[in-house]
Write a protein that holds these residues in place. Structure first.
Motif: not given
Ligand code: NAD
Length: 485
Positions: A436-442
């Protein structure tokens, strides 16, 4: 600390509270009533120039002030924020429209946590050394930059303002800071706290005013060597275009259009409770809110029915009422923008499953700016509604069948700030998280924050990272010294 808040706020420059040199003020509104609650200085480049001059003087001393002393002062600021919790929480709620319980529980405690965290952090911050066998030793000095600019938005006013100011000061810089013109009051109160805590004059200067005038004057001032900015991608692009050609250090924390990916094997109750928060907390005005909800087809109808029922049950109204779950939208301008986005979603063929209307509470808040929690389905990934940040209590629902489809939808935007993934399949959680192209993954959570972790976005969501050592590295210049043996 003095609790009374003046109608005309003042700038904090060189340890003094002073009005703008132009004598001009702009209105500040309470969004829950729609009334003018005060005036803020309309500061311009002349005010910024005065602030930079005193900050440059203060830097000579602050940059060499022992770490223990910096630690003590910043920790004292944290204590004073805690001691003034109620005053600060009320000021934040009156300015921003968020429920008072939320200001008390999250915004203000986090502001003191920011100071405490970086006060301690600087005591442990170390630089590297690199030995070249018997030839030489390199060691890296991490020196404060000088005068730096910190510019923050209105959605988490004191929380994000202090997230920049605390590491900048801890690292030995002097700061010219500007809060959002929409939510200025807690920044004004922070100035009082800094003074009471014994922060030397000129080390922290807080100026009020608009982005295009005050903000731009900070960004363009030649003696301000670094800019830490949180706000919209539009303003971030403008700041980069001005600051990059003169080689200022830049940290840009920008917008998002975050996916919330829900697989059929999720922990249902936990997912549902958290998804309500990640959709509507702070009226959906958190850069990390999951505004695009992607649900596996097999559980879509069940999800839709329960989610819409819960959204309809959220109490919208007076932020001072303890029972309120949804307060006011921050300003008339933003209210109009969000309502315009709902209209756009209808034009694009979206079906409004719930909400979509303004709310007019009775009594004190009759003229405030409130919007029902809104859930929309039937919009494809390339619609404006699924591409552009709405930043309000509005979410869209989309479906997917496979993991690949989920990833395609998740990554189909210009943004890359945060994502939540709901699954009990551990391998899938790791796989999807990595892609997933995101800086923060929860994974199976949302907004669970450890202040040591890197915080920031990919793609058009920003440049650089805040948090932990990343912030202290940003606010220092590394200098390598090579000594031949
Ligand atoms: P905004 O960009 O309008 O304003 C942010 C701040 O920048 C304000 O203080 C404003 O006065 C100032 N500003 C505006 N134009 C400027 C310019 N040309 N030069 C210098 N300063 C300027 O954003 P906003 O409406 O206050 O906040 C909402 C936005 O912030 C959303 O896009 C949201 O996603 C984003 N945000 C991002 C994060 C993150 O960590 N990535 C966190 C919170 C909010």
């Amino acid at each position: 600390m003095q609790a009374e808040i003046p109608f005309h706020l003042e700038n904090f420059i060189g340890g003094n509270f002073i009005g703008p040199l132009s004598g001009q003020f702009i209105d500040n509104f309470d969004p829950s009533t729609g009334e003018v609650s005060g005036k803020i200085p309309d500061s311009n480049e002349k005010d910024v120039a005065v602030a930079v001059e005193v900050a440059q003087k203060a830097f000579k001393t602050w940059s060499v002030t022992p770490l223990e002393k910096r630690f003590t002062i910043l920790n004292r600021i944290a204590d004073l924020i805690d001691e003034n919790l109620e005053l600060l929480a009320r000021a934040e709620t009156n300015d921003n429209g968020k429920p008072l319980w939320l200001s008390r529980k999250i915004d203000i405690p986090r502001a003191s946590a920011n100071f405490r965290f970086f006060a301690t952090g600087i005591m442990h911050f170390a630089a590297e050394s690199h030995q070249m066998e018997n030839t030489a030793i390199n060691y890296t000095l991490r020196q404060p930059i000088g005068v730096v600019g910190c510019i923050s938005p209105w959605n988490l006013p004191l929380y994000l303002f202090t997230w920049k100011i605390a590491p900048a000061l801890a690292a030995g810089n002097c700061v010219i800071a500007k809060p959002s013109e929409v939510t200025p009051v807690t920044a004004f109160l922070l100035a009082r706290i800094a003074k009471e805590a014994g922060l030397p004059d000129g080390v922290l200067n807080i100026l009020h005013g608009t982005g295009p005038v005050t903000g731009e004057a900070i960004v363009t001032h030649p003696a301000i060597k670094a800019i830490s900015f949180t706000g919209s991608t539009r303003a971030g692009a403008r700041i980069a275009s001005v600051a990059a050609p003169v080689f200022k250090k830049l940290s840009l924390e920008l917008g998002g259009k975050n996916p919330n990916i829900i697989f059929e094997d999720c922990d249902w109750e936990k997912m549902m409770n958290t998804t309500m928060q990640s959709s509507f907390a702070n009226q959906g005005q958190i850069c990390l809110c999951g505004s695009r909800i992607l649900v596996q087809s097999s559980i879509y109808e069940k999800f839709k029915t329960e989610f819409v029922a819960r959204a309809k049950a959220l109490a919208v109204g007076d932020p001072l009422d303890e029972k309120t779950k949804q307060g006011a939208i921050v300003s008339k301008m933003h209210f109009d923008k969000v309502m315009g986005c709902i209209e756009k979603a209808k034009e694009e063929g979206g079906t409004i499953l719930c909400g979509g209307n303004a709310v007019k509470p009775s009594g004190r808040c009759a003229n405030g700016w409130f919007i029902e929690p809104t859930v929309i389905e039937g919009l494809g990934p390339n619609t404006v509604s699924n591409q552009e940040e709405i930043f309000g209590p509005v979410v869209t629902l989309q479906t997917f069948n496979t993991e690949e489809e989920a990833l395609q939808l998740a990554n189909a935007t210009q943004y890359g700030l945060a994502a939540s993934i709901w699954t009990t399949d551990l391998s899938r959680a790791h796989r999807v998280g990595a892609q997933t192209e995101s800086g923060i993954i929860w994974i199976n959570c949302w907004l669970l924050r450890d202040l040591r972790t890197p915080f920031g976005g990919l793609k058009n969501s920003g440049v650089g990272r805040e948090g932990g050592w990343e912030a202290l590295r940003f606010f220092t210049e590394p200098k390598n010294i090579c000594v031949q043996l």
